[in-house]
Design a protein around this motif. Sequence first.
Motif, PDB file in Angstrom:
ATOM      1  N   LEU A  89       0.830  -1.195   0.000  1.00 57.60           N
ATOM      2  CA  LEU A  89       0.000   0.000   0.000  1.00 57.60           C
ATOM      3  C   LEU A  89       0.872   1.255   0.000  1.00 57.60           C
ATOM      4  O   LEU A  89       0.600   2.214  -0.724  1.00 57.60           O
ATOM      5  N   PHE A 246     -20.179   0.921  -7.756  1.00 59.09           N
ATOM      6  CA  PHE A 246     -19.031   0.839  -6.847  1.00 59.09           C
ATOM      7  C   PHE A 246     -19.502   0.461  -5.446  1.00 59.09           C
ATOM      8  O   PHE A 246     -18.956  -0.434  -4.797  1.00 59.09           O
ATOM      9  N   GLN A 250     -18.795  -3.226  -3.926  1.00 57.17           N
ATOM     10  CA  GLN A 250     -17.807  -3.376  -2.852  1.00 57.17           C
ATOM     11  C   GLN A 250     -18.449  -3.796  -1.534  1.00 57.17           C
ATOM     12  O   GLN A 250     -17.944  -4.682  -0.845  1.00 57.17           O
ATOM     13  N   HIS A 254     -19.071  -7.927  -2.494  1.00 55.15           N
ATOM     14  CA  HIS A 254     -17.738  -8.290  -2.031  1.00 55.15           C
ATOM     15  C   HIS A 254     -17.709  -8.447  -0.499  1.00 55.15           C
ATOM     16  O   HIS A 254     -17.556  -9.555   0.017  1.00 55.15           O
ATOM     17  N   HIS A 259     -16.686 -11.843   2.323  1.00 57.30           N
ATOM     18  CA  HIS A 259     -15.896 -11.720   3.556  1.00 57.30           C
ATOM     19  C   HIS A 259     -16.704 -12.068   4.812  1.00 57.30           C
ATOM     20  O   HIS A 259     -16.264 -12.858   5.646  1.00 57.30           O
ATOM     21  N   GLY A 297     -10.036  -4.850   7.683  1.00 57.50           N
ATOM     22  CA  GLY A 297     -11.099  -4.164   6.951  1.00 57.50           C
ATOM     23  C   GLY A 297     -11.940  -3.313   7.891  1.00 57.50           C
ATOM     24  O   GLY A 297     -12.224  -2.151   7.608  1.00 57.50           O
ATOM     25  N   GLN A 300      -9.456  -0.396   9.414  1.00 58.38           N
ATOM     26  CA  GLN A 300      -8.760   0.547   8.537  1.00 58.38           C
ATOM     27  C   GLN A 300      -9.590   1.014   7.335  1.00 58.38           C
ATOM     28  O   GLN A 300      -9.308   2.044   6.738  1.00 58.38           O
ATOM     29  N   LEU A 301     -10.612   0.216   6.987  1.00 61.76           N
ATOM     30  CA  LEU A 301     -11.356   0.532   5.767  1.00 61.76           C
ATOM     31  C   LEU A 301     -12.736   1.103   6.090  1.00 61.76           C
ATOM     32  O   LEU A 301     -13.158   2.084   5.510  1.00 61.76           O
ATOM     33  N   VAL A 311     -12.859   8.851   1.605  1.00 61.30           N
ATOM     34  CA  VAL A 311     -12.982   9.075   0.151  1.00 61.30           C
ATOM     35  C   VAL A 311     -14.222   8.494  -0.531  1.00 61.30           C
ATOM     36  O   VAL A 311     -14.395   8.687  -1.730  1.00 61.30           O
ATOM     37  N   ILE A 487      -5.871   1.619  -3.425  1.00 64.85           N
ATOM     38  CA  ILE A 487      -6.480   0.513  -2.672  1.00 64.85           C
ATOM     39  C   ILE A 487      -6.919  -0.613  -3.607  1.00 64.85           C
ATOM     40  O   ILE A 487      -6.716  -1.791  -3.314  1.00 64.85           O
ATOM     41  N   LEU A 491      -5.538  -4.441  -3.412  1.00 66.31           N
ATOM     42  CA  LEU A 491      -6.393  -5.608  -3.165  1.00 66.31           C
ATOM     43  C   LEU A 491      -6.499  -6.529  -4.370  1.00 66.31           C
ATOM     44  O   LEU A 491      -6.614  -7.736  -4.224  1.00 66.31           O
TER      45      LEU A 491
END
Length: 557
Positions: A89, A246, A250, A254, A259, A297, A300-301, A311, A487, A491
């Motif tokens: 990263l 998007f 995501q 996803h 996950h 995830g 941090q995400l 963002v 990112i 990934l």
Amino acid sequence: SYTFPCYRWLVGDKVVVELREGTAKKISDDTLPLEISHRKAELQERQKIYRWLAWAPSIPKCIDAKSEADLPQDARFDNEKRSDFVGSLHYALLELSLKKLAIKFGKSWNDLDDFKRIFWKLRSPIAGNNHKMFTFLSLVLIFLNTMDSWKSASNICVSLSLLLQEGNIFLVDYAIMDGIPANVIRDRIQHIASPLCLLYEHPEKGLIPIAIQLGQKPDKDTPIFLPSDPPLAWLLAKMWVRHSEFQVFQLLSHLLRTHLVVEVICVSTLRQLPAVHPIYKLLTPHLRYTLEINCRGRTQLLSMDGIFKKVVSTGGDGLLILAQREYKVLTYRSLQPKFDFLDRGVTKLKDYFYRDHSMMLWNVIQNFVSGIVSLYYKSDSEVEQDSELQAWIHDVAVEGFVDVPHFGLASELKTKEELITLLSVAIFTSTAQHAATNNGQFDWCAWVPNTPCTMRHPPPTDKDAVTMGMIMDTLPDISQSCVEMAITWHLGRAQPDAIPMGQYVEQYFTEPAALRVIDKFRKELKELEEQIIAQNEGLELQYLYLCPSRMENSITI
Ligand code: OYP
């Protein structure tokens, strides 16, 4: 690296050393009271270490850990994986700044060509890789009924009824985005729409968009955009559709559907199956690193100071609300590819490689699972009587998948077939389904206008007023674009320490019969690989994400 124990070495009445090798045993295969008490002791210990946590209400439960640092060593990345994860990263962000970009917050690009300035190593064709969103026809009719303005869109209205009869109109409906609160980034409100997009299956060109409405209800400020509109208006309308894509792709296809689903299986397996259990041995290679990546995830995400908050338009409260909406309608049935394609009405769509490869992979996985299960369970009643297995399914269905009204997974396993289906879902999701959603990310998101992570202005209401300047001020700014690229590259790239699908480096099974089943599995995967390569040969836009050699055995990223 650390080895996972699968066999107990008894010294006196204590488990002192644990080795990997040994015959898999269900609880009924252990006859000595001492052996049985060791099974119990092992599970008691594990249940102390691996506990359930509701990270948020109305989504699947997860592992109780504030961050990856709380996880036991067995569940952590090894050194190579950790330093690569952190290093890659940094590398991506450094690479971006090396291009001497003035990364100023809030600064827009000048025009579309400008985005190429941050296009380093890889260039990707433009399209989409989320397969969950096509729904057929009945919804199209609802859409049409609500649309008066179709009457004026005469250029496509004429042929529409004919096309509907032929069954080649599809709808992508982002109703789930309706009313999701938008993020505020550096004091600026971001924007979210809930578009409807009609696609036509052209005999040569494949699926092409033919009409877009950027809100659920038509009205004068929510016009229907058409390919015949001013080019910039049509372009911006398509970008709005892709921005919704998007988020849905995501967070739902996803994150939630791979996950978080696999994390439930992972925690249940660690809590309820001792290491000698055949199902523990079968599943464990497909659960490697999933707890740590999911913890990362969350911290941090997805957290309130994470990358989404910084963002992405659904950062902050939006992402959770969106995931909760999807979780409410999530079904076990939809995790099985055959039913998913049937229910979405896409069984006849031409050149739908994701569907075809998924079906082939499902069959190969199911054969493999069935081969292993049949070695240890001779009858349905052996499944029913395995108290550890019953505790496991109870943990999955009642503890992990809590609050999910229509999920449709029973909390007891009555037959071998039910067991085989569930294990196939677990392995298919952690390998094929994750690869299908994760591995194409950079290809589809690196060209930021193709899949923008946020929109800084509301959707256009006047087709004639759209300018390039307005498009640039709507799309992610320079710094947001850079983070999206960094990112998704991080990934989506091939992982350096990947264990490819079907490679069992930590020999859990040692019985010759089990090894034969594994060999056959690997042979079938290899054949599938050759078939996929041959099918792609000479194609301008290849679909290789579901090549077994490019897929990992588990969700590690
Ligand atoms: C974990 O050091 C994960 O900041 C990715 O999460 C990135 C980080 C941590 C940050 C690393 C760092 C993986 C698990 C997951 C998932 C599914 C959703 C992925 C969404 C990716 C969206 C990327 C675009 C952001 C603009």
